[in-house]
Design a protein around this motif. Structure first.
Motif, PDB file in Angstrom:
ATOM      1  N   ILE A  66       0.860  -1.218  -0.134  1.00  0.00           N
ATOM      2  CA  ILE A  66       0.019  -0.019   0.101  1.00  0.00           C
ATOM      3  C   ILE A  66       0.918   1.191   0.098  1.00  0.00           C
ATOM      4  CG2 ILE A  66      -1.806   1.321   1.175  1.00  0.00           C
ATOM      5  CD1 ILE A  66      -2.558  -1.529   2.479  1.00  0.00           C
ATOM      6  N   TRP A  67       0.862   1.832  -1.003  1.00  0.00           N
ATOM      7  CA  TRP A  67       1.807   3.198  -1.286  1.00  0.00           C
ATOM      8  C   TRP A  67       1.154   4.468  -0.906  1.00  0.00           C
ATOM      9  CZ3 TRP A  67       2.867   6.317  -5.995  1.00  0.00           C
ATOM     10  CH2 TRP A  67       4.148   7.234  -5.914  1.00  0.00           C
ATOM     11  N   MET A  68       1.799   5.084   0.193  1.00  0.00           N
ATOM     12  CA  MET A  68       0.963   6.391   0.511  1.00  0.00           C
ATOM     13  C   MET A  68       2.270   7.560   0.705  1.00  0.00           C
ATOM     14  SD  MET A  68      -1.825   5.093   3.172  1.00  0.00           S
ATOM     15  CE  MET A  68      -2.726   6.782   2.944  1.00  0.00           C
ATOM     16  N   ILE A 120       2.651  -0.682   4.478  1.00  0.00           N
ATOM     17  CA  ILE A 120       2.392   0.859   4.152  1.00  0.00           C
ATOM     18  C   ILE A 120       3.774   1.349   3.623  1.00  0.00           C
ATOM     19  CG2 ILE A 120       1.488   3.179   4.495  1.00  0.00           C
ATOM     20  CD1 ILE A 120      -0.447   1.919   5.879  1.00  0.00           C
ATOM     21  N   ASN A 164       6.495  13.232  -2.977  1.00  0.00           N
ATOM     22  CA  ASN A 164       4.981  13.263  -2.929  1.00  0.00           C
ATOM     23  C   ASN A 164       4.752  14.411  -4.079  1.00  0.00           C
ATOM     24  OD1 ASN A 164       2.302  13.259  -2.867  1.00  0.00           O
ATOM     25  ND2 ASN A 164       2.182  14.481  -0.653  1.00  0.00           N
ATOM     26  N   SER A 171      -1.728  14.235  -5.740  1.00  0.00           N
ATOM     27  CA  SER A 171      -2.919  13.175  -5.982  1.00  0.00           C
ATOM     28  C   SER A 171      -3.123  12.634  -7.232  1.00  0.00           C
ATOM     29  CB  SER A 171      -4.263  13.748  -5.549  1.00  0.00           C
ATOM     30  OG  SER A 171      -4.615  14.778  -5.941  1.00  0.00           O
ATOM     31  N   LEU A 194      -0.166  10.105  -7.803  1.00  0.00           N
ATOM     32  CA  LEU A 194      -0.211   8.900  -6.950  1.00  0.00           C
ATOM     33  C   LEU A 194      -1.377   8.161  -7.868  1.00  0.00           C
ATOM     34  CD1 LEU A 194      -0.396   7.317  -4.370  1.00  0.00           C
ATOM     35  CD2 LEU A 194      -2.248   8.885  -3.672  1.00  0.00           C
ATOM     36  N   VAL A 210      -0.545   4.407  -9.172  1.00  0.00           N
ATOM     37  CA  VAL A 210      -1.466   3.353  -9.086  1.00  0.00           C
ATOM     38  C   VAL A 210      -2.275   2.536 -10.004  1.00  0.00           C
ATOM     39  CG1 VAL A 210      -3.549   2.520  -7.614  1.00  0.00           C
ATOM     40  CG2 VAL A 210      -2.003   3.965  -6.736  1.00  0.00           C
ATOM     41  N   LEU A 236       0.884  -2.187  -6.735  1.00  0.00           N
ATOM     42  CA  LEU A 236       0.563  -1.062  -5.655  1.00  0.00           C
ATOM     43  C   LEU A 236      -0.850  -0.696  -5.568  1.00  0.00           C
ATOM     44  CD1 LEU A 236       3.372   1.502  -6.507  1.00  0.00           C
ATOM     45  CD2 LEU A 236       3.242  -0.115  -4.592  1.00  0.00           C
ATOM     46  N   THR A 284      -3.295   2.069  -2.813  1.00  0.00           N
ATOM     47  CA  THR A 284      -3.286   2.993  -1.783  1.00  0.00           C
ATOM     48  C   THR A 284      -4.555   3.274  -1.032  1.00  0.00           C
ATOM     49  OG1 THR A 284      -2.585   5.385  -1.474  1.00  0.00           O
ATOM     50  CG2 THR A 284      -4.201   4.887  -3.248  1.00  0.00           C
TER      51      THR A 284
END
Length: 311
Positions: A190-192, A216, A222, A225, A228, A232, A238, A240
């Protein structure tokens, strides 16, 4: 310059008499005379000439009168700018696309007559300091992170538990699931990248990992969004976490899936923080609105860290 003396000067100019000005100001004639004498000393000129009919402005008094009235109007505006309810209600929502922003949009829709300033402060320490200094009136936070209790003069109330969902691309192993349990997520990456060390959401995910054995990853820069979602969508390995109320739009070609998480459902707790002595009347209106409209918290089958304030 003594504003009471300036106000007295303007009252005499309006009334034409020291005695009538004293009555209008509810002070003695002697007090009026002393104020004008002090003002004349400060300015180094005579402002009035006594006549049988009362008091007449001198040439210097006539020159000073419009400026005196400007001073008094400026003073009235200064007082009005900080009078309770006369300025916008300032509220920190952390991020523009999150649940707190949605709660404030609902409040604005219900109370369009209340002027708002919406801010986004990253760290809880900054938000609490801003509440205590009066820079903001309230902040939405997940309180209280371990080892960091709120100051005694800060009040809080839990307003919303927001369920987390799993967000995957179309080729992810769980993309076809109607729901997934926390146990099923063990072993999946889980990529955050947006987790900020020391933040309350970092503490939240640390507890989630420890409680359910999840993996995680917060590695890499970063880029926001959009980046991201691109990653994904293109990377089958991956996924999230995405809060249920987070507002995001992505291209149809991404084929992203939002999948409910169950057994239990991890919820992110949102609380409203404010200073106990804050007099802004709109703050009470906001609290009443949230109490009446927010879905509540601690529902059966949900999980939140033990350090979260339960009220």
């Amino acid at each position: 310059m003594d504003l009471e003396a300036v106000r007295t000067f303007a009252a005499i100019a309006e009334a034409g008499q020291f005695q009538k000005a004293a009555a209008d100001l509810s002070v003695t004639q002697q007090a009026v005379s002393k104020r004008i004498a002090a003002l004349e000393r400060d300015l180094g000129v005579r402002l009035f000439t006594r006549t049988p009919r009362g008091a007449e402005l001198t040439i210097d008094g006539q020159a000073f009168l419009p400026h005196a009235r400007d001073l008094l109007r400026a003073a009235e505006r200064a007082v009005a700018s900080v009078r309770a309810g006369s300025r916008p209600l300032r509220v920190d929502v952390i991020a523009s696309r999150g649940a707190a922003s949605g709660l404030m949009r609902g409040f604005h829709h219900a109370h369009p007559e209340i002027e708002l300033d919406v801010l986004m402060l990253l760290h809880i320490e900054t938000a609490v300091a801003s509440i205590r200094s009066g820079a903001i009136d309230a902040s939405f936070r997940a309180v209280a992170a371990p080892g960091r209790p709120l100051p005694e003069d800060i009040e809080s109330v839990r307003v919303l538990d927001e369920p987390l969902q799993l967000l995957t691309g179309p080729a992810h192993a769980l993309a076809g699931a109607r729901s997934v349990t926390l146990a099923q997520l063990a072993g999946h990456r889980i990529w955050m990248p947006g987790i900020v060390p020391g933040s309350e959401w970092a503490a939240y995910y640390d507890d989630l990992v420890a409680e359910f054995g999840l993996t995680i990853e917060a590695t890499g820069p970063n880029f926001g969004s959009d980046a991201l979602l691109d990653t994904v969508a293109d990377t089958p390995a991956l996924a999230t976490f995405m809060s249920e109320h987070t507002r995001l739009v992505w291209p149809a070609s991404h084929g992203l899936r939002r999948i409910p998480v169950t057994d239990p459902t991890p919820v992110y707790p949102h609380s409203l923080l404010w200073h106990r002595d804050n007099p802004h009347p709109a703050l009470a209106t906001l609290r009443a609105h949230l109490a009446a409209t927010a879905p509540g918290h601690d529902a059966a089958g949900t999980w939140a860290p033990g350090w979260v304030i339960r009220r």
